[in-house]
Design an enzyme around this catalytic site. Structure first.
Site, PDB file in Angstrom:
ATOM      1  CD1 TRP A 136      -0.122  -1.521   3.142  1.00 52.42           C
ATOM      2  CD2 TRP A 136       0.687   0.555   3.266  1.00 52.42           C
ATOM      3  NE1 TRP A 136       0.693  -1.474   4.246  1.00 52.42           N
ATOM      4  CE2 TRP A 136       1.206  -0.204   4.348  1.00 52.42           C
ATOM      5  CE3 TRP A 136       1.058   1.899   3.157  1.00 52.42           C
ATOM      6  CZ2 TRP A 136       2.073   0.339   5.299  1.00 52.42           C
ATOM      7  CZ3 TRP A 136       1.930   2.438   4.096  1.00 52.42           C
ATOM      8  CH2 TRP A 136       2.423   1.656   5.155  1.00 52.42           C
ATOM      9  CE  LYS A 160      -4.113  -9.854  -1.314  1.00 54.54           C
ATOM     10  NZ  LYS A 160      -4.170  -8.673  -0.445  1.00 54.54           N
ATOM     11  CB  SER A 163      -6.905  -5.695   2.183  1.00 55.65           C
ATOM     12  OG  SER A 163      -6.709  -7.028   1.744  1.00 55.65           O
ATOM     13  CD  GLU A 234      11.267  -3.313  -2.444  1.00 54.24           C
ATOM     14  OE1 GLU A 234      11.574  -3.305  -1.220  1.00 54.24           O
ATOM     15  OE2 GLU A 234      10.400  -2.586  -2.932  1.00 54.24           O
ATOM     16  CB  CYS A 268      11.300  -0.675   1.239  1.00 54.07           C
ATOM     17  SG  CYS A 268       9.802  -1.614   1.559  1.00 54.07           S
ATOM     18  CD  GLU A 365      11.253  -1.586   6.600  1.00 53.60           C
ATOM     19  OE1 GLU A 365      11.303  -0.781   5.654  1.00 53.60           O
ATOM     20  OE2 GLU A 365      10.810  -2.753   6.495  1.00 53.60           O
TER      21      GLU A 365
END
Length: 461
Positions: A136, A160, A163, A234, A268, A365
């Site tokens: 997202w 996909k 959500s 990734e 990221c 992270e």
């Protein structure tokens, strides 16, 4: 997790979608397979014409799309506009360059003469339907950087999406349809995460790409390995941002702020660990903390906002846990560190110093506007700290010493080294990481060839 648009600025559920049932998923898989049989025979010129049309349509839709992105995941509106523009650029780049990137490769005849060949060549052929499991945080860009090269190579796509960005997912399917791509060339699957495994196991799906969390990557890689299917992953990143004494410290501190809080810190490839030589540590820390503290946090629809809300309530809770753990273990808070009152999933830009290896934030992270500061005695210690991470996506190095640049490029365990600037992705440059940041590459010629059957063609004398 429901498939729904929930505005992270206020927590309001705006639209909910019913997940597709087994019959609809099956229909779309059948369509993908049937479409591939004919789409694979289209020419590069035909594909390029359609992809250019998609780019033109997205360019026209930019303002509307930007508001949709901001509503669904909370990035500042001007950053959402920039994301849409970046997608347009990538589509046009692949439309213009795919034919050359996938041109037949023919070795010198003398090199293959001893094999009995009068001629030999390498041809890049498409694999088939590719499943893309996308996140997202860059809901448009992450998909386009897969779709543009995959479609230009002659593959068809099954998306996909996360959500919480269903409107973006459906928009992308509609965009490629409006651009003239045959029905079934690019389809969105509105399904939950639990349904991904069955789709990936289907023999009609030939490969998969995932951008997302390490657990999600493990799950997809495990199933793909069992089914012997090609994957590109990734995953997370905790990129180092190293500042050496010869650097322009003031400029480095300014860029560091942007590098950390881009996309509300949910990237990221955002710099997360700031490793500063002791000779310039105090000067950098003061400027960096002041820059972070001066940022405007607020409504992402307002042009003056620098940092909007995190995309989900759980995401903010996870970030808070990392900060609280670090503080309990002795970290010093230079700015931020406390959740504000009021609606929405906001968290302030935060800088933590005195980080130790025992703290969770050293190994995990931090997906939000939280930076960690480290002091390094010399280049060797800077490299040691930078590599002391399970991730290896990208890295940033600030120095005017070319010998130091060579050392960092040689020794940093990362998929990219950006010197005197912040990490960014570009269509012409490969993107990806090492270690737990994943494998394979997106973008550039490397990315378009990931989902190709690299075929040897041999002609006898």
């Amino acid at each position: 997790m429901p498939i729904a648009t929930v505005n992270p600025a206020n927590g309001e559920t705006l639209k909910t979608y019913q997940a597709m049932g087994e019959e609809e998923v099956e229909r779309r898989l059948q369509l993908a397979e049937a479409t591939f049989r004919t789409y694979r025979t289209t020419t590069f010129d035909e594909r390029a014409r359609m992809l250019h049309r998609a780019a033109d349509l997205l360019d026209e839709d930019q303002d509307e799309v930007a508001r949709m992105l901001t509503t669904e995941m909370g990035k500042p509106l001007r950053q959402a506009r920039a994301e849409a523009a970046k997608c347009v650029k990538a589509m046009r780049w692949y439309a213009d360059n795919a034919a050359a990137l996938l041109a037949d490769e023919e070795p010198d005849a003398s090199d293959v003469k001893d094999s009995g060949a009068s001629r030999a060549l390498v041809r890049y052929r498409p694999l088939g339907p590719v499943l893309a499991v996308m996140p997202w945080n860059f809901p448009l860009w992450q998909v386009v950087r897969f779709a543009a090269p995959a479609l230009m190579a002659g593959n068809v796509g099954l998306l996909k999406h996360a959500s919480n960005v269903p409107q973006t997912a459906l928009y992308l399917e509609d965009l490629f349809h409006r651009a003239g791509f045959p029905e079934g060339t690019f389809q969105t699957l509105l399904i939950g995460s639990a349904a991904v495994d069955d789709v990936l196991r289907d023999e009609r799906v030939r490969a998969a790409t995932l951008t997302g969390s390490e657990p999600a990557g493990r799950a997809v890689a495990s199933t793909a390995g069992e089914m012997i299917k090609k994957t590109v992953l990734e995953l997370g990143g905790s990129d180092p941002f190293v500042v050496m004494p010869s650097a322009d410290v003031e400029r480095a501190a300014q860029v560091a702020v942007t590098a950390r809080v881009q996309n509300n810190g949910q990237s990221c490839i955002a710099a997360k660990r700031f490793i500063v030589h002791t000779d310039v540590y105090d000067a950098f820390a003061e400027r960096f903390a002041a820059g972070m503290k001066a940022l405007t946090v607020g409504d992402p629809m307002e042009d003056g906002t620098d940092v909007g809300p995190l995309a989900s309530e759980q995401g903010r809770a996870d970030l808070e846990e990392l900060v609280d753990d670090a503080v309990r273990s002795g970290a010093t808070v230079l700015c931020g560190g406390e959740r504000p009152d009021g609606p929405g999933w906001f968290y302030p830009p935060t800088v933590l110093a005195d980080i130790t290896r025992e703290m969770r934030i050293h190994r995990e992270e931090a997906f939000g506007p939280v930076a960690t500061l480290y002091r390094a005695a010399d280049l060797d210690e800077a490299v040691l700290i930078a590599n002391d991470s399970p991730f290896g996506l990208s890295s940033n190095v600030w120095t005017r010493d070319e010998d130091e640049v060579d050392r960092f490029v040689r020794d940093l365990e990362a998929g990219g080294v950006f010197v005197n600037g912040m990490t960014a992705s570009h269509p012409a440059l490969p993107f990806g990481g090492v270690k737990r940041s994943g494998y394979g590459r997106e973008l550039s010629g490397h990315g378009i060839r990931e989902f190709c059957n690299i075929t040897t063609v041999w002609h006898g004398a």
